[in-house]
Motif scaffolding. Structure first.
Motif, PDB file in Angstrom:
ATOM      1  N   TRP A 265      -9.842 -16.023  -6.380  1.00 25.23           N
ATOM      2  CA  TRP A 265      -8.869 -15.120  -6.995  1.00 25.23           C
ATOM      3  C   TRP A 265      -7.843 -16.020  -7.694  1.00 25.23           C
ATOM      4  CZ3 TRP A 265      -7.239  -9.724  -5.875  1.00 25.23           C
ATOM      5  CH2 TRP A 265      -8.228  -8.982  -5.232  1.00 25.23           C
ATOM      6  N   GLU A 266      -7.302 -15.524  -8.797  1.00 27.32           N
ATOM      7  CA  GLU A 266      -6.344 -16.331  -9.544  1.00 27.32           C
ATOM      8  C   GLU A 266      -5.119 -16.689  -8.696  1.00 27.32           C
ATOM      9  OE1 GLU A 266      -6.205 -13.807 -13.038  1.00 27.32           O
ATOM     10  OE2 GLU A 266      -7.390 -15.247 -14.171  1.00 27.32           O
ATOM     11  N   HIS A 267      -4.738 -15.793  -7.784  1.00 24.29           N
ATOM     12  CA  HIS A 267      -3.544 -16.091  -6.989  1.00 24.29           C
ATOM     13  C   HIS A 267      -3.734 -17.345  -6.143  1.00 24.29           C
ATOM     14  CE1 HIS A 267      -5.448 -13.300  -3.797  1.00 24.29           C
ATOM     15  NE2 HIS A 267      -5.407 -14.480  -3.229  1.00 24.29           N
TER      16      HIS A 267
ATOM     17  N   TYR B 151      -3.266 -20.236  -9.297  1.00 27.04           N
ATOM     18  CA  TYR B 151      -2.610 -20.125 -10.592  1.00 27.04           C
ATOM     19  C   TYR B 151      -1.330 -20.914 -10.727  1.00 27.04           C
ATOM     20  CZ  TYR B 151      -2.618 -18.306 -15.254  1.00 27.04           C
ATOM     21  OH  TYR B 151      -2.706 -18.221 -16.625  1.00 27.04           O
ATOM     22  N   LEU B 152      -0.489 -20.879  -9.689  1.00 28.45           N
ATOM     23  CA  LEU B 152       0.803 -21.562  -9.820  1.00 28.45           C
ATOM     24  C   LEU B 152       0.610 -23.061 -10.011  1.00 28.45           C
ATOM     25  CD1 LEU B 152       2.987 -19.634  -7.220  1.00 28.45           C
ATOM     26  CD2 LEU B 152       2.825 -19.313  -9.687  1.00 28.45           C
TER      27      LEU B 152
ATOM     28  N   LYS C 194      -2.855 -23.151 -13.097  1.00 26.49           N
ATOM     29  CA  LYS C 194      -2.871 -22.166 -14.188  1.00 26.49           C
ATOM     30  C   LYS C 194      -4.310 -21.742 -14.462  1.00 26.49           C
ATOM     31  CE  LYS C 194       1.666 -22.848 -15.237  1.00 26.49           C
ATOM     32  NZ  LYS C 194       2.001 -24.051 -14.519  1.00 26.49           N
ATOM     33  N   ASN C 195      -4.743 -21.781 -15.709  1.00 24.23           N
ATOM     34  CA  ASN C 195      -6.065 -21.258 -16.048  1.00 24.23           C
ATOM     35  C   ASN C 195      -7.192 -22.237 -15.726  1.00 24.23           C
ATOM     36  OD1 ASN C 195      -4.839 -22.803 -18.252  1.00 24.23           O
ATOM     37  ND2 ASN C 195      -6.825 -22.506 -19.228  1.00 24.23           N
TER      38      ASN C 195
END
Lengths: 312, 180
Positions: B143-145, B148-149, B152-153
């Motif tokens: 999951w991006e969470h 991500y911080l 990022k991508n």
């Protein structure tokens, strides 16, 4: 008859060309048309609404500078979201479709074709995400928010009871889309007969506004709805600015970012397209009836012939 | 880590408990419609709780052996079935990178077939949804969470670096216990 394209042609006003080559992505899905071979990649498709054919898809910038939505959506978010994610979808799709029959097709046609009635083909995710993000940037504007006006507001009040009720439903859809996806306001104008794996609103009601949500890259085009507004609820859309607080992101979107002008003009286009299709249906129905009466005439001729043979 | 554990995982637990309470009430009333309607909330949030509970055990600080590959039977099984640890890592990372949307990538043991496999699940679907005999040796949250911080991508960098903190000791223990 080319199966995949027949489905697309039935459900879209964009694809009027009925020819597609045998190889590549559609191999195995369509019946080969005997004697029909592509000798070059030039497409003969005609298209309405002035869309142009491009050999290579390009990343469209948002209709405002990357810092224009501050402080509601940060420049950093735009830099990553548009500059990396959206750009990535474009680059990856170009790599996937180069040299195939999807190359040089309009984006919306690629989406419908590769959605493949729910049996999704690899380029779908990239193609749909390109479209979704273009649509998303255009759904917002600096100094956005507030209330819709004119006919859009009338329809919202008619179909949701009130603007507040619409906002509630839209927020709910956006918050409860589990995992990655999108929430939409869409105009639903056609009896659904697209044979898709999943249709979220298969009711008999026609020509109304609906709120729908979709997972990952799916968008209402595949259900033959006209999208009017969207919010991206993939985590990358809000994580830098809001982290886990998706509901806050949704609120800010509604209160400060939505471009109701964009939504209104999309509604006008959607209604015009719906009317056009209705008239097209009526015309086809009329032609069919004329065709039937011709068949009757032929039948009578055959019958009288058999009478003759009996007589002998 | 803080956000992931104290906000995301906590939210799954809170919502899971809420859904279970509602399920209790619905069961008591034999309210079939509600019972069925609650299933997705239970799957999302219960799955989220299950998966994250496993995830924290799958990680270990480097100073506590995180990243140190298994020298026990699991290591041998990986070499036999994937060719090498490097090959396994490549496979897991490829599956993780290719996963569209949200989900998990797992190193799984099939208890019945006594085989390892790399699996992916969508959203918060637990590994068992891919096969009732599958036991998770470790999972990687994509999951991006989850990244991500920090990344990022660039999911690929997250996948490259997470191997430095994978808790192979735990994975080996699970493998030995379940591969009887």
């Amino acid at each position: 008859m080319v199966v995949a394209v027949a489905a697309a042609a039935a459900s879209s006003t964009w694809l009027t060309c009925a020819l597609l080559p045998r190889q590549g992505w559609l191999h195995g899905i369509q019946e080969p048309t005997p004697g029909l071979q592509w000798t070059n990649k030039k497409r003969c498709c005609t298209r309405k609404a002035g869309l142009t054919i491009t050999a290579k898809l390009e990343l469209k910038p948002p209709p405002y500078p990357l810092n224009a939505l501050e402080p509601h959506m940060s420049q950093e978010t735009l830099e990553y979201h548009w500059g990396k994610h959206h750009r990535g979808y474009v680059d990856n799709l170009n790599k996937q479709i180069i040299g195939t029959e999807l190359d040089e097709m309009p984006l919306e046609d690629i989406i419908i074709t590769t959605y493949n009635k729910g049996d999704i083909l690899p380029p779908f995710n990239n193609a749909a995400q390109i479209w979704n993000h273009d649509f998303f940037w255009e759904s917002m504007k600096p100094g956005g928010g507030g209330k819709p006006f004119g006919e859009l507001l009338q329809l919202i009040e008619r179909d949701f009871g009130s603007f507040e009720k619409f906002v509630e439903e839209f927020r709910s859809a956006a918050s409860t889309q589990f995992g990655s996806g999108w929430a939409w306001l869409a105009y639903k104008a056609n009896r659904l007969d697209v044979g898709n794996a999943e249709n979220p609103r298969p009711s008999d009601e026609d020509k109304k506004l609906v709120v729908v949500k979709s997972p990952n890259a799916v968008n209402p085009l595949v259900w033959d709805y006209s999208p009017l507004l969207t919010i991206d609820v993939w985590e990358h859309a809000y994580y830098l600015d809001f982290q886990i607080r998706r509901p806050d992101y949704i609120s800010i979107f509604m209160e400060k970012l939505v471009s109701w002008e964009a939504v209104s003009s999309r509604l006008e286009i959607a209604k015009a397209q719906a009317t056009e299709r209705e008239e097209e249906e009526k015309r086809k129905q009329g032609e069919k009836e004329v065709g039937n009466s011709d068949n009757e005439a032929v039948k009578m001729y055959v019958d009288s012939k058999s009478d003759d043979s009996e007589a002998e | 880590m803080q956000l992931h554990h104290q906000k995301h995982h906590q939210t799954y637990i809170t919502n899971y408990n809420k859904a279970l309470e509602q399920l209790d009430q619905a069961l008591a009333k034999a309210d079939s419609s509600s019972i069925v309607q609650l299933q997705s909330a239970i799957k999302f949030n219960g799955g989220g709780h299950i998966n994250h509970s496993i995830f924290w055990k799958n990680l270990a600080p480097i100073r506590e052996g995180g990243g140190e590959p298994s020298k026990a039977s699991l290591g041998w099984a990986i070499d036999t079935q994937f060719g090498s640890l490097k090959a396994l890592i490549q496979r897991v990372n490829a599956e993780g990178a290719a996963l569209q949307g949200s989900g998990w990538v797992w190193l799984a043991l099939d208890k019945e077939l006594k085989k390892l496999s790399v699996q992916t699940t969508a959203n918060q679907d637990p590994l068992v949804t891919k096969g009732s005999a599958l036991v998770p040796l470790f999972g990687i949250d994509v999951w991006e969470h989850a990244y991500y911080l920090q990344y990022k991508n660039v999911k690929a960098d997250y996948l490259k670096n997470i191997w430095k903190v994978i808790n192979w000791k735990y994975a080996s223990e699970v493998y030995e216990k379940e591969n009887l």
